[in-house]
Design a protein around this motif. Structure first.
Motif, PDB file in Angstrom:
ATOM      1  N   LEU A 229       0.831  -1.202   0.000  1.00 33.93           N
ATOM      2  CA  LEU A 229       0.000   0.000   0.000  1.00 33.93           C
ATOM      3  C   LEU A 229       0.866   1.252   0.000  1.00 33.93           C
ATOM      4  O   LEU A 229       0.588   2.220  -0.716  1.00 33.93           O
ATOM      5  N   THR A 230       1.918   1.232   0.823  1.00 33.11           N
ATOM      6  CA  THR A 230       2.830   2.382   0.855  1.00 33.11           C
ATOM      7  C   THR A 230       3.497   2.576  -0.496  1.00 33.11           C
ATOM      8  O   THR A 230       3.629   3.709  -0.988  1.00 33.11           O
ATOM      9  N   ALA A 232       2.388   1.652  -3.498  1.00 33.17           N
ATOM     10  CA  ALA A 232       1.406   2.167  -4.452  1.00 33.17           C
ATOM     11  C   ALA A 232       1.108   3.640  -4.196  1.00 33.17           C
ATOM     12  O   ALA A 232       0.909   4.426  -5.136  1.00 33.17           O
ATOM     13  N   ALA A 233       1.092   4.021  -2.916  1.00 31.18           N
ATOM     14  CA  ALA A 233       0.849   5.422  -2.568  1.00 31.18           C
ATOM     15  C   ALA A 233       1.988   6.308  -3.061  1.00 31.18           C
ATOM     16  O   ALA A 233       1.762   7.416  -3.574  1.00 31.18           O
ATOM     17  N   SER A 347      -6.291   2.671   2.480  1.00 31.79           N
ATOM     18  CA  SER A 347      -6.493   2.803   1.035  1.00 31.79           C
ATOM     19  C   SER A 347      -5.311   3.547   0.437  1.00 31.79           C
ATOM     20  O   SER A 347      -4.714   4.420   1.087  1.00 31.79           O
ATOM     21  N   VAL A 348      -4.975   3.221  -0.802  1.00 32.72           N
ATOM     22  CA  VAL A 348      -3.827   3.834  -1.462  1.00 32.72           C
ATOM     23  C   VAL A 348      -3.992   5.343  -1.564  1.00 32.72           C
ATOM     24  O   VAL A 348      -3.055   6.114  -1.300  1.00 32.72           O
ATOM     25  N   SER A 352      -1.466   8.011   0.137  1.00 32.96           N
ATOM     26  CA  SER A 352      -0.716   8.911  -0.752  1.00 32.96           C
ATOM     27  C   SER A 352      -0.925  10.366  -0.347  1.00 32.96           C
ATOM     28  O   SER A 352       0.026  11.164  -0.296  1.00 32.96           O
TER      29      SER A 352
END
Length: 408
Positions: A229-230, A232-233, A347-348, A352
């Motif tokens: 997730l990190t 992708a963010a 959530s991404v 972000s």
């Protein structure tokens, strides 16, 4: 006052309080329960109590035990398996009869049944600590039958949860009088407040320019910890911001397929991402000193594993780092939203946005860092031990030479 409850003790001076602590995880094994057992035993000893810890020997030499401020009695064994339950039952039965203990404390669930079967052999207070995941793991029909048959959470048993979330989860799974359940947050060792080396020196050693924004993550690289997730963010950030960030990924590998996928995906993102592997506590503390903020974005796990608290956020906070964290499990007790860090859904897009906000605003980082340090300072292991055992506590921290950090 209920007849089945021990009288609530007023805070007493530690001298004379005799504590038996039973744990299936302890040094040299690394993990959250091992950290809890060692730190609460050391803190209670510093407050004047006499503590005896019963722990496995892992078939390894245990010479380091002599340097601890409490007695360690080792039994032959390793991390828990059900095959070892009969041995733990006999060990606990002998232990509670060997001395006049004021408190007998099972630090983790493998000692719950052994202690429950022995509680009538001692007048001591009987404590059991729940950490989160094991509450779900004990919901199988066979384990629930064993828990009911042994009367694990029956009369005279006090249950300590490591967070409000864990307390709520326990109440949902077990019908126990709420008066016998309490949430007592974990503590942070004084070790994490110090830095042996200067920020500039550490950055030079790791080739981190002063104008770089350094984000640190300390956790086992496993799916439920949310490294993907990190990543992708980060990939959603504007190019000019993402290219100013260095992400330090600290911790041992978890699932091989997950780690392989993460490393491959990281190589395709235009960002300075460094997989540093497992590090010593001293090295982690130095890397915190070289960083600007902490980020760990766990997510709910369908296997039933939960984040019962999140001690690593407090350790980072003690080192002066604000956190970006996901609002799962007991994390909100460790990261106070908009006070010590930014708490977001897993959530991404939310992660972000939080990274962008933290990276762009030096003033915000400074405000949250001050809050994180104050929160960590308030949650000492002495406070945890005093509240758990009923010891007198002045509110002042005492120094400790070492701390077992966790990267899982």
């Amino acid at each position: 006052m209920r007849a089945d409850l021990p009288p609530r003790r007023r805070p007493i001076e530690g001298a004379g309080l005799n504590i038996l602590l039973l744990t299936s995880e302890f040094a040299p094994a690394m993990g959250g329960i091992g950290t809890y057992a060692r730190e609460i035993a050391a803190a209670a000893s510093r407050l004047g109590a006499k503590v005896t810890v019963v722990a496995p020997d892992y078939a390894r030499p245990t010479h380091d035990d002599r340097s601890l401020p409490f007695e360690v009695v080792r039994f032959r064994g390793g991390l828990h398996s059900m095959r070892g339950l009969p041995r733990k039952i006999m060990l606990t039965r002998r232990g509670v009869r060997s001395d006049r203990y004021d408190v007998v404390h099972a630090a983790d669930w493998p000692f719950f049944i052994p202690l429950a079967l022995s509680r009538w052999r001692t007048p001591a207070r009987v404590l059991m600590t729940v950490h989160g995941t094991e509450i779900n793991e004990t919901q199988t029909p066979l384990k629930r039958m064993a828990i009911r048959g042994a009367g694990v959470f029956g009369p005279r048993t006090e249950v300590v949860a490591n967070s409000r979330f864990t307390e709520t989860l326990f109440r949902e799974r077990f019908a126990v009088d709420p008066a016998r359940i309490s949430a007592i947050n974990l503590g942070v060792s004084e070790f994490w407040f110090g830095a042996q080396r200067k920020r500039r020196e550490i950055r030079l050693a790791h080739r981190l320019p002063e104008d770089r924004l350094v984000m640190a993550t300390v956790a086992r690289i496993t799916r439920r910890k949310g490294h993907h997730l990190t990543l992708a963010a980060l990939s959603q950030l504007p190019d000019n911001l993402r290219q100013r960030i260095t992400w330090l990924v600290i911790g041992p590998d978890g699932e091989a397929d997950y780690v392989g996928e993460l490393r491959k995906a990281a190589s395709q993102v235009a960002c300075d991402i460094r997989f540093l592997g497992p590090q010593t506590n001293e090295a982690i503390r130095d890397l915190y000193a070289a960083s600007d903020f902490f980020c760990l974005t766990g997510l709910p796990d369908t296997s039933g594993r939960v984040e019962g608290f999140g001690l690593v956020y407090l350790e980072a906070g003690a080192a002066g780092l604000p956190s970006i964290a996901t609002d799962i499990g007991g994390v909100p007790d460790a990261v106070l939203a908009d006070e010590t860090g930014i708490l977001v859904p897993p959530s991404v897009e939310s992660i972000s946005q939080a990274i962008a906000e933290m990276a762009a605003d030096r003033g915000l980082r400074a405000i949250l860092a001050a809050g994180a340090s104050a929160h960590a300072r308030a949650l000492s292991w002495e406070r945890c031990a005093a509240t758990t055992y009923g010891l007198a506590y002045s509110g002042k921290r005492t120094s400790a030479d070492r701390s077992i950090g966790i990267t899982a």
